[in-house]
Write an enzyme that holds these catalytic residues in place. Structure first.
Site, PDB file in Angstrom:
ATOM      1  N   TYR A  49      -9.070  -6.725  15.185  1.00  0.00           N
ATOM      2  CA  TYR A  49      -7.956  -7.669  15.376  1.00  0.00           C
ATOM      3  C   TYR A  49      -7.674  -8.454  14.096  1.00  0.00           C
ATOM      4  O   TYR A  49      -6.569  -8.913  13.845  1.00  0.00           O
ATOM      5  CB  TYR A  49      -8.263  -8.677  16.490  1.00  0.00           C
ATOM      6  N   ASP A 104      -5.704   0.585   3.739  1.00  0.00           N
ATOM      7  CA  ASP A 104      -4.795   1.147   2.733  1.00  0.00           C
ATOM      8  C   ASP A 104      -5.404   2.365   2.034  1.00  0.00           C
ATOM      9  O   ASP A 104      -4.679   3.244   1.566  1.00  0.00           O
ATOM     10  CB  ASP A 104      -4.415   0.086   1.683  1.00  0.00           C
ATOM     11  N   GLU A 140     -10.110  11.846  12.187  1.00  0.00           N
ATOM     12  CA  GLU A 140      -8.862  11.188  11.770  1.00  0.00           C
ATOM     13  C   GLU A 140      -8.939  10.700  10.323  1.00  0.00           C
ATOM     14  O   GLU A 140      -7.902  10.454   9.700  1.00  0.00           O
ATOM     15  CB  GLU A 140      -8.515  10.035  12.723  1.00  0.00           C
ATOM     16  N   ASP A 197      -1.301 -17.318  -3.659  1.00  0.00           N
ATOM     17  CA  ASP A 197      -2.491 -17.632  -2.859  1.00  0.00           C
ATOM     18  C   ASP A 197      -3.602 -18.112  -3.794  1.00  0.00           C
ATOM     19  O   ASP A 197      -3.784 -17.540  -4.876  1.00  0.00           O
ATOM     20  CB  ASP A 197      -3.043 -16.381  -2.153  1.00  0.00           C
ATOM     21  N   ARG A 204     -24.004   4.048  15.330  1.00  0.00           N
ATOM     22  CA  ARG A 204     -25.451   3.834  15.430  1.00  0.00           C
ATOM     23  C   ARG A 204     -26.076   4.647  16.555  1.00  0.00           C
ATOM     24  O   ARG A 204     -27.269   4.855  16.604  1.00  0.00           O
ATOM     25  CB  ARG A 204     -25.751   2.358  15.741  1.00  0.00           C
ATOM     26  N   HIS A 230     -15.497  11.106  12.865  1.00  0.00           N
ATOM     27  CA  HIS A 230     -14.099  10.646  12.885  1.00  0.00           C
ATOM     28  C   HIS A 230     -13.200  11.625  12.129  1.00  0.00           C
ATOM     29  O   HIS A 230     -12.959  11.441  10.929  1.00  0.00           O
ATOM     30  CB  HIS A 230     -13.994   9.268  12.231  1.00  0.00           C
ATOM     31  N   PRO A 288      14.065 -16.287  -3.261  1.00  0.00           N
ATOM     32  CA  PRO A 288      12.606 -16.171  -3.077  1.00  0.00           C
ATOM     33  C   PRO A 288      11.972 -15.242  -4.121  1.00  0.00           C
ATOM     34  O   PRO A 288      10.876 -15.513  -4.605  1.00  0.00           O
ATOM     35  CB  PRO A 288      12.463 -15.575  -1.668  1.00  0.00           C
ATOM     36  N   GLY A 307     -15.565   7.720  22.247  1.00  0.00           N
ATOM     37  CA  GLY A 307     -14.845   8.564  23.213  1.00  0.00           C
ATOM     38  C   GLY A 307     -15.677   9.763  23.627  1.00  0.00           C
ATOM     39  O   GLY A 307     -15.703  10.153  24.797  1.00  0.00           O
ATOM     40  N   GLY A 325       0.829  -1.211   0.000  1.00  0.00           N
ATOM     41  CA  GLY A 325       0.000   0.000   0.000  1.00  0.00           C
ATOM     42  C   GLY A 325       0.859   1.254   0.000  1.00  0.00           C
ATOM     43  O   GLY A 325       0.559   2.228  -0.695  1.00  0.00           O
ATOM     44  N   CYS A 332     -15.968   9.721  18.719  1.00  0.00           N
ATOM     45  CA  CYS A 332     -17.098   8.801  18.574  1.00  0.00           C
ATOM     46  C   CYS A 332     -17.447   8.159  19.918  1.00  0.00           C
ATOM     47  O   CYS A 332     -17.979   8.842  20.784  1.00  0.00           O
ATOM     48  CB  CYS A 332     -16.805   7.786  17.471  1.00  0.00           C
TER      49      CYS A 332
HETATM   50  N1  GLN Z   1     -20.388   2.185  19.290  1.00  0.00           N
HETATM   51  C1  GLN Z   1     -20.716   3.565  19.111  1.00  0.00           C
HETATM   52  C2  GLN Z   1     -21.866   3.765  18.136  1.00  0.00           C
HETATM   53  O1  GLN Z   1     -22.146   2.905  17.338  1.00  0.00           O
HETATM   54  C3  GLN Z   1     -19.507   4.343  18.666  1.00  0.00           C
HETATM   55  C4  GLN Z   1     -19.005   3.939  17.313  1.00  0.00           C
HETATM   56  C5  GLN Z   1     -17.611   4.409  17.030  1.00  0.00           C
HETATM   57  O2  GLN Z   1     -16.851   4.756  17.955  1.00  0.00           O
HETATM   58  N2  GLN Z   1     -17.224   4.399  15.776  1.00  0.00           N
HETATM   59  O3  GLN Z   1     -22.481   4.805  18.143  1.00  0.00           O
END
Ligand code: GLN
Length: 549
Positions: free
Chosen positions: A54, A71, A510, A148, A463, A508, A191, A384, A18, A382
């Site tokens: 994860y 990416d 970011e 793959d 949501r 968000h 390789p 947070g 990427g 969010c």
């Molecule tokens: N779980 C929360 C919601 O759905 C916050 C989602 C998030 O932090 N992207 O509103």
């Protein structure tokens, strides 16, 4: 007519395909070409939206609300462009389209097969962004590693395109690893030879080989790779480990990757790449004048990729502030009222991360309380922000049962509640409030000071939302909504005016921070943390000085 570059990977995964693709795109863009990048992922999920962080790292959301591979975040951060749903395609989406067509009877009684039906759909999508004279170059990164099973239809599609398109309209870059055997003190090309052989057996012949290596490749090694992999020696490019991903475009320019590409694609008339802004950023990044520590509170902290865009936004904002931002990850599950001071007292700022579900939320709430009471700069994104609202309700407004209905659907005090339009949705994939929405900002607030504008657009993925039934109580009690959606009145930003820097947003930010345009919320948060650090140290200094006297 656009030209097409395909980037494949061999030998092992995680070679940074990427970043190499984004760096090449950056160099071509810096020469004045109109470039975009797309990624094809060989898994069967229709998109990564339903994948656990994860499994797959962060889920990146585009302006048009597509849940995509991380990416695409690199592409946007490097190129300063918006990508879209069309820029990320998975095997699941390809099959979904073909199967839907089959159900509609579009194949007129024919047997539907991987070749030609799946490969035709792959090719259609590979070429789609080239329609309409919007771009000169479309770069396509093929996920997975050559060899793959699940990558085979994509390689076959590239083989067919290599045959169908004019020779100067398509180019294949193959990224491989040249391992260094410490005991033998030798770089090993075998390789790479095998991986190119495997690609060639599928009928795809790479034009350029980019070699990741821990040690410099000498001419002899380059000659050997060129000879056994059937490319010109100048098309063997060395990609040494870099101290930051943002250095890779410059390294690739020094290796003349873009020149080789332009030559093969018969593109002429473009001057030297203008990387002046990029290099200015790199200088600031490499030679910071200050250093601060930000605590990132989340529950996926073991995996760097889970908060990729947040970490990169700090890199951009740090450079803007000429300050090194050291981000320490703190697992929310292990924060308790007893250990919170010890865990957070050395920080200069606290960011509570996005997330889903009950696990770790009490630790997040405890951390928010500490930041609110101690004057530590706070930034909630969010989930947070939702935690900051719950904390304020419980500890300041005496709403002792304040909770989100995500955590307790039957709570008596749903200060965070599911959005009305979400209540009737039962399926999971692609059904959250996704993508870009406008946000109106109240004048005279911290948010207004940060953005310097009354209306902004930011990207969402959630949501649940602040429950407006409580708004008056919150505003009278000192926490106010400084940003709201102009049409629906949904609260998008909450802040505490009496705190040096306490802000939470439902969206968000970011996802919109790029090298050339760092996000103002991150820039100001880092600025506030820098000030906090300076104050902390100047308060101590007079004491120290008097002790010394
Ligand atoms: N779980 C929360 C919601 O759905 C916050 C989602 C998030 O932090 N992207 O509103």
């Amino acid at each position: 007519m656009a030209k097409f570059i395909f980037v494949t990977g061999g030998v092992t995964s995680s070679l940074g395909k990427g970043i190499i693709a984004a760096s090449l795109a950056k160099l071509l863009q810096a020469r004045g070409l109109r470039v975009t990048i797309q990624k094809f992922d060989p898994y069967i999920n229709v998109d990564p939206g339903t994948l656990n962080p994860y499994e797959h790292g962060e889920c990146y959301v585009t302006e048009d609300g597509a849940e995509t591979d991380l990416d695409l975040g690199h592409y946007e951060r490097f190129l300063n462009i918006f990508t879209s749903q069309a820029n990320n395609v998975t095997t699941g989406r390809i099959y979904q389209t073909v199967i839907n067509k089959e159900r509609e009877g579009a194949f007129l009684g024919k047997t539907v097969q991987v070749v030609p039906h799946i490969t035709d759909e792959i090719k259609r999508r590979m070429l789609a962004l080239g329609q309409g004279d919007k771009y000169d170059i479309i770069l396509t990164e093929l996920g997975g590693t050559v060899g793959d099973i699940e990558s085979l239809p994509y390689i076959e599609a590239v083989r067919q395109l290599q045959w169908e398109l004019p020779e100067e309209d398509l180019l294949v870059v193959h990224l491989t690893l040249i391992p260094y055997l410490r005991a033998a003190k030798e770089l090993k090309t075998k390789p790479t030879q095998h991986s190119v052989k495997q690609l060639s057996e599928s009928g795809v012949f790479p034009d350029v080989i980019v070699c990741r290596a821990e040690e410099p490749l000498n001419d002899e090694i380059k000659r050997k790779i060129a000879q056994f992999c059937n490319v010109k020696q100048e098309a063997v490019i060395e990609a040494q480990d870099a101290s930051t991903i943002y250095e890779v475009p410059v390294l690739m320019m020094n290796e003349k990757l873009d020149l080789i590409v332009l030559k093969k694609l018969a593109i002429t008339g473009y001057g030297e790449p203008d990387l002046s802004k990029w290099k200015e950023f790199l200088d600031k990044l490499k030679y910071p004048k200050a250093r601060i520590t930000i605590g990132l509170i989340g529950k996926y902290v073991e995996l760097q990729d889970a908060y990729k865009s947040i970490l990169e936004s700090f890199v951009h904002a740090g450079a803007m502030n000429e300050c090194k931002v050291q981000v320490v990850s703190i697992h929310s599950e292990f924060i308790t009222p007893e250990n919170v001071v010890e865990k957070l007292e050395n920080l200069d700022g606290l960011l509570v991360a996005p997330g889903f579900g009950y696990r770790g939320i009490e630790g997040k709430i405890t951390a928010v309380k500490y930041a609110r009471e101690s004057g530590l700069p706070f930034f909630g994104i969010c989930l947070g922000m939702q935690m900051a609202v719950i904390e304020y309700g419980r500890n300041v407004l005496n709403i002792s049962n304040a909770q989100s209905t995500e955590m307790d659907p039957k709570t008596s005090e749903p200060v965070i509640d599911m959005m009305e339009e979400q209540k009737k949705i039962t399926t999971k994939g692609g059904t959250m409030r996704l993508g870009s929405y406008p946000c109106e900002i109240k004048e005279g607030t911290l948010a207004y000071n940060i953005y310097g504008s009354a209306e902004v657009k930011e990207r969402h993925r959630h949501r649940y939302e602040f429950n407006n039934k409580y708004l008056q109580q919150y505003e009278e009690g000192g926490m106010s909504a400084s940003g709201r959606n102009p049409e629906t009145g949904l609260v998008e930003i909450m802040e505490i005016g009496s705190h040096p820097f306490f802000i939470g947003c439902q969206y968000h930010p970011e996802l919109k921070s790029t090298v050339e345009s760092p996000h103002p919320l991150f820039v100001h948060f880092v600025g506030a943390a820098k000030k906090y650090y300076e104050q902390k140290h100047t308060v101590k200094n007079p004491l120290l000085q008097s002790e010394m006297i």
